[in-house]
Motif scaffolding. Structure first.
Motif, short mmCIF file in Angstrom:
data_model
loop_
_atom_site.label_atom_id
_atom_site.label_comp_id
_atom_site.label_asym_id
_atom_site.label_seq_id
_atom_site.Cartn_x
_atom_site.Cartn_y
_atom_site.Cartn_z
N GLU A 78 -20.40 43.22 48.85
CA GLU A 78 -19.40 42.20 49.23
C GLU A 78 -19.83 40.84 48.65
N ARG A 79 -20.09 40.83 47.35
CA ARG A 79 -20.71 39.67 46.71
C ARG A 79 -19.87 38.41 46.81
N ASN A 80 -18.57 38.54 46.98
CA ASN A 80 -17.70 37.36 47.06
C ASN A 80 -17.54 36.85 48.48
N GLU A 81 -18.16 37.54 49.41
CA GLU A 81 -18.04 37.13 50.81
C GLU A 81 -19.36 36.54 51.26
N SER A 82 -19.29 35.35 51.84
CA SER A 82 -20.50 34.68 52.28
C SER A 82 -21.08 35.39 53.49
N LYS A 83 -22.40 35.61 53.46
CA LYS A 83 -23.07 36.32 54.55
C LYS A 83 -23.47 35.32 55.64
N THR A 84 -23.40 35.76 56.88
CA THR A 84 -23.79 34.89 57.99
C THR A 84 -25.11 35.32 58.62
N MET A 85 -25.80 36.25 57.96
CA MET A 85 -27.08 36.71 58.50
C MET A 85 -28.06 35.55 58.59
N GLU A 117 -37.12 43.35 40.56
CA GLU A 117 -37.01 41.90 40.61
C GLU A 117 -36.07 41.46 41.73
N LEU A 118 -36.27 40.23 42.19
CA LEU A 118 -35.38 39.66 43.19
C LEU A 118 -34.15 39.10 42.48
N PRO A 119 -32.96 39.60 42.78
CA PRO A 119 -31.75 39.14 42.09
C PRO A 119 -31.48 37.66 42.36
N ASP A 120 -30.79 37.05 41.41
CA ASP A 120 -30.48 35.62 41.51
C ASP A 120 -29.12 35.43 42.16
N PRO A 162 -36.27 33.74 41.78
CA PRO A 162 -35.01 33.21 41.24
C PRO A 162 -34.70 31.82 41.78
N SER A 163 -34.06 31.02 40.95
CA SER A 163 -33.77 29.63 41.33
C SER A 163 -32.78 29.55 42.48
N SER A 164 -31.92 30.58 42.64
CA SER A 164 -30.92 30.52 43.72
C SER A 164 -31.55 30.58 45.10
#
Length: 874
Positions: free
Chosen positions: A457-464, A477-480, A503-505
């Motif tokens: 659900e990459r386009n949905e902001s997570k609230t975790m 690797e840790l995705p950006d 990753p910079s993100s």
């Protein structure tokens, strides 16, 4: 849920009034009711005096409106006022309350959270308000008052004096006259001794809250069991002791009972079965030592139909959890954590359809748990079942347990938290529903990439908010893509097999309080974007392959930092002086890197290491509050002591530690280090420090661990070290120290290995000190003299010449009687070695040892005492 709460708060902010109150309000001459509560008059210095001219007002509510400054005495002109609410204005204060005397019709008064510490006549002023029915003075810092013999408030039914820390015990004598009092809250006041017997005169009492008075140390008095009208009783978090009486069953009106976190013991009596109105029972930490089926049997009558909250955590319950559980149809909260319950989970648990919180963790339960158990628990928000020997089969949201995999949690839309840590899950990470706020999958055998998990659900902001994946086998690797996870407060990826650059993100996690990446294979430099994580309090990237200088922005931007661990990486360069800005720092671990240069003198600015605030509590934890339950994440840190890694959780807030060992630091140890008087562990071993051990080291009275081994230190060991009475681990080996080891019980109790590799003598070494040991001149520059341990024969011969010449002149004179009388006035100066007696705190060692990497060397055991920090506002 979190998104809805945020929207509701935004709507509230938009609707809040602000600015100044227009004087045209005075044109409403017949106004009797004015409610300006829960606004934000941020530009107003104080409550406007013009309100005192609205003489017809009967009701005035200014609570929570952002007012500040002093209360205008003009409010005393509102002679018709019956309701006055000024509470929850945290920046308001009053020097006196005399203006209240003009409000003779006042029935309801709320001054909660107003600063009233300087008001001593408050009780006599209140006593002169004959119509008063409700009085709220919570958190007003009311420490003292002018005594009034007995209350003259026959109408008062509600009295809240909670959280004033330590009001005078004479308040009980005054309160005994409140014969019509129904509601009494005296919680959080540090009252001492026993529950005051004066309260037995309050025959109308229905609500009694005496919780959080930690110095109450008596048993529960018998008169309390005669309060037949009592509906609410809270005595939690005191120091009460003794046995719980069966007479508690006489309180048949009781709907809520909280005796948790005391030293009480005994059994739940059969008489409790008469408490047919009992809605809530909180008994955590009470030592019941009772079979669970007996407890359920006692409550199986009329209580089972009304009971909604049952907390029996850590009560020494044992035996099998039986099908009786299904009788409690209205249960919303059931906590049986930390007991010795055995057998299987009964099928009847599925009949508790109102259940929202269930914790069966840390018991001895076994057997299969399937979807049938939980199919009807559609309201469940929090589930804890770890620490058992359960096998879950196609459970609820279709995941398998035991030595199997966790399929996706995308159907978990009703669950706010999932904790499945410390089990035997294998396979890849599950996909999760975006609204899960807490996910703990640590200490399993999960493997593979984290890519699919993060990108679902990459386009949905997570609230975790809380994500714990440590101690697994995750790799890659840790995705950006961390910009989609901006609700995270805590991220723990320790002890996996992640590789690549950070990753910079990751810097987009601006709410992040705790970031743990210890023991992976990450490399490269720390991304500059991390400076955007300005709320970060704990940062641990130890045992990776990070390179470059320690970034200056850590000290410049991350001002809340308390735990900074960069151990066992490839950082190089000087220690940036900007780290001295981290005034909240508790733990600094930079060991086993390639750092060089000197220790900056500004290290004395690490003020949290100068003193410890023991009122802050022992634990560092972050709080997540959902609609129904509160979840805590307890912060932890791994400290290397004596070559072993020890994990600290409950006592972490009291630990103060610096470890710079295994680097290339040089120069002298600056005296400013000794300003850190609260420091308990200091490890500077395996560097190239030179010069003397600072003479002011005796000021570090909290030191328990001191390691200066494998350096180039010279000179003698300062005598004041023997006065460090908490010192339990010392290593000064392999330096260029000379002379006699100072005498003192503390130093002679250490093993000889603490002093080997020097030119030292005396106990505990086998080398005796013979003859006179020369004390080299003190090098005020602190610089290193390569030959200072050798004898300079020029100065020796000069000294001998002086002695011979001196006695050739003075000797004959001593023969003469007249000169003998002069001799008695001569004194040979001696070095007086003072025995410093230091009285300090007693600490109990609390640490759990875990294995560490083989390249860790010396260090010492850190001790601290047992110690909730909440999320800082953003």
């Amino acid at each position: 849920m979190l998104k809805d709460s945020a929207k509701a708060y935004d709507a509230y902010e938009r609707s809040s009034l602000s600015g100044k109150i227009n004087p045209s309000l005075l044109n409403l001459k017949h106004l009797v009711y004015l409610d300006l509560s829960n606004n934000y008059f941020d530009e107003e210095i104080q409550v406007p005096r013009l309100l005192g001219s609205m003489g017809n007002l009967r009701y005035l509510d200014l609570s929570g409106a952002g007012f500040r400054g002093g209360v205008p005495h003009d409010l005393g002109n509102l002679s018709n006022l019956q309701y006055l609410y000024l509470g929850n204005n945290y920046n308001m204060h009053a020097e006196n309350l005399g203006w209240l005397s003009g409000l003779s019709f006042l029935k309801h008064l709320d001054l909660s959270f107003m600063y009233l510490q300087r008001v001593f006549d408050w009780l006599s002023v209140i006593n002169a308000l004959p119509s008063l029915m409700e009085l709220k003075l919570s958190s007003c810092q009311l420490y003292q008052f002018t005594p009034v013999p007995i209350a003259n408030l026959s109408s008062l039914t509600t009295f809240d004096l909670s959280f004033n820390n330590n009001p005078n015990n004479l308040i009980f004598g005054w309160a005994s006259g409140l014969r019509n009092l129904v509601f009494l809250d005296l919680s959080g006041n540090q009252f001492k001794g026993s529950l005051p017997h004066e309260l037995q005169n309050l025959t109308s009492l229905k609500h009694l809250d005496f919780s959080l008075n930690h110095q109450l140390n008596s048993s529960i008095p018998d008169w309390l069991y005669r309060k037949s009208h009592l509906e609410f009783l809270s005595l939690k978090e005191n120091n009460l002791e003794g046995t719980i009486s069966g007479a508690l069953g006489n309180l048949t009106a009781l709907s809520s009972l909280d005796l948790s976190s005391n030293k009480l013991e005994g059994n739940i009596s059969r008489s409790w079965g008469r408490l047919c109105n009992l809605n809530s029972i909180f008994l955590s930490d009470v030592k019941l030592s009772q079979e669970i089926h007996e407890v359920l049997d006692i409550f199986s009558g009329c209580v089972s139909g009304v009971l909604e909250y049952l907390d029996l955590e850590n009560t020494n319950l044992f035996g099998r959890l039986t099908e009786q559980l299904g009788q409690f149809k209205n249960l919303k909260y059931l906590d049986l954590n930390y007991n010795s319950l055995s057998g299987s989970v009964p099928m009847s648990i599925g009949e508790l359809s109102f259940l929202r919180f269930l914790d069966l963790s840390n018991n001895k339960l076994e057997g299969v748990v399937s979807e049938i158990h939980f199919a009807n628990l559609t309201r469940l928000l929090s589930l804890g079942i770890f620490g058992n020997s359960l096998i879950l089969k196609e459970l609820w949201i279709h995941f398998r347990f035991g030595f199997g995999e966790i399929p996706n949690l995308t159907e978990a839309d009703r669950s706010t938290s999932v904790d499945l840590s410390s089990n035997n899950f294998s396979g890849s990470l599950p996909l999760v529903y975006p609204n899960i706020s807490l996910l703990y999958l640590s200490k399993n055998a999960l493997s593979g990439s984290i890519f699919q998990f993060l990108y679902h659900e990459r386009n949905e902001s997570k609230t975790m908010m809380f994500l714990k994946l440590e101690d697994n086998l995750l790799s890659g690797e840790l995705p950006d893509c961390w910009m989609n996870w901006q609700g995270l407060y805590m991220l723990n990826l320790d002890n996996n097999k992640f590789t690549g650059n950070l990753p910079s993100s990751i810097g987009s996690l601006s709410l992040l309080l705790s970031l743990h990446l210890r023991k992976n294979n990450l490399f490269g430099i720390l991304p500059t974007s991390l400076k955007n994580c300005t709320s970060l309090m704990a940062f641990d990237v130890a045992e990776n392959w990070f390179v470059g200088n320690i970034p200056t922005w850590i000290g410049q931007e991350l001002s809340y930092m308390e735990i900074l661990t960069l151990r066992s990486n490839k950082f190089d360069g000087d220690l940036p002086t900007e780290l001295c800005h981290l005034t909240s720092l508790h733990v600094l671990d930079l060991a086993y890197n390639s750092l060089s240069g000197t220790i900056p003198s500004c290290i004395k600015n690490l003020s949290a290491m100068v003193s410890i605030d023991y009122d802050e509590g022992n634990s560092i934890f972050y709080r997540s509050t959902s609609y129904f339950s509160t979840t805590l994440y307890l912060e932890g840190a791994v400290l290397v002591t004596k070559g072993r890694a020890s994990e600290y959780n409950n006592t972490l807030n009291l630990v103060r530690s610096i470890d710079l060992s295994g680097n290339n630091f040089s120069g002298v140890i600056p005296n400013e280090v000794t300003n850190l008087k609260a420091l308990q562990s200091l490890n500077l071993s395996y560097n190239s420090f030179s010069g003397r051990i600072p003479e002011t080291i005796g000021a570090m009275t909290s030191l328990e661990t001191l390691d200066f081994s494998a350096n180039q230190l010279t000179g003698e060991i300062p005598q004041v070290i023997s006065g460090l009475t908490f010192l339990s681990n010392l290593n000064l080996s392999n330096n260029n120290l000379i002379g006699k080891i100072p005498l003192g019980t503390q130093l002679q109790s250490f093993d000889a290995s603490s002093f080997v590799g020097n030119d030292l003598c005396g106990s505990p070494l086998h080398k005796n000190c013979t003859g006179t040991v020369l004390t080299p001149a003190y090098d005020h520059s602190g610089g290193k003299n390569d030959n200072e341990h050798e004898v300079d024969w020029f100065y020796v011969s000069m000294a001998l010449g002086f002695v011979v010449g001196f006695w050739s002149i003075i000797g004959p004179l001593l023969v003469n009687r007249r000169w003998r009388s002069v001799q008695t006035s001569l004194r040979i100066p001696q070095l007086i070695s003072q025995d410093l007696r230091i009285v300090g705190r007693v600490r109990a060692p609390v640490a759990t040892s875990i294995s560490s990497r083989g390249d860790l060397n010396s260090g010492d055991h850190v001790r601290s005492s047992f110690c909730s920090f909440t999320i800082k506002g953003t």
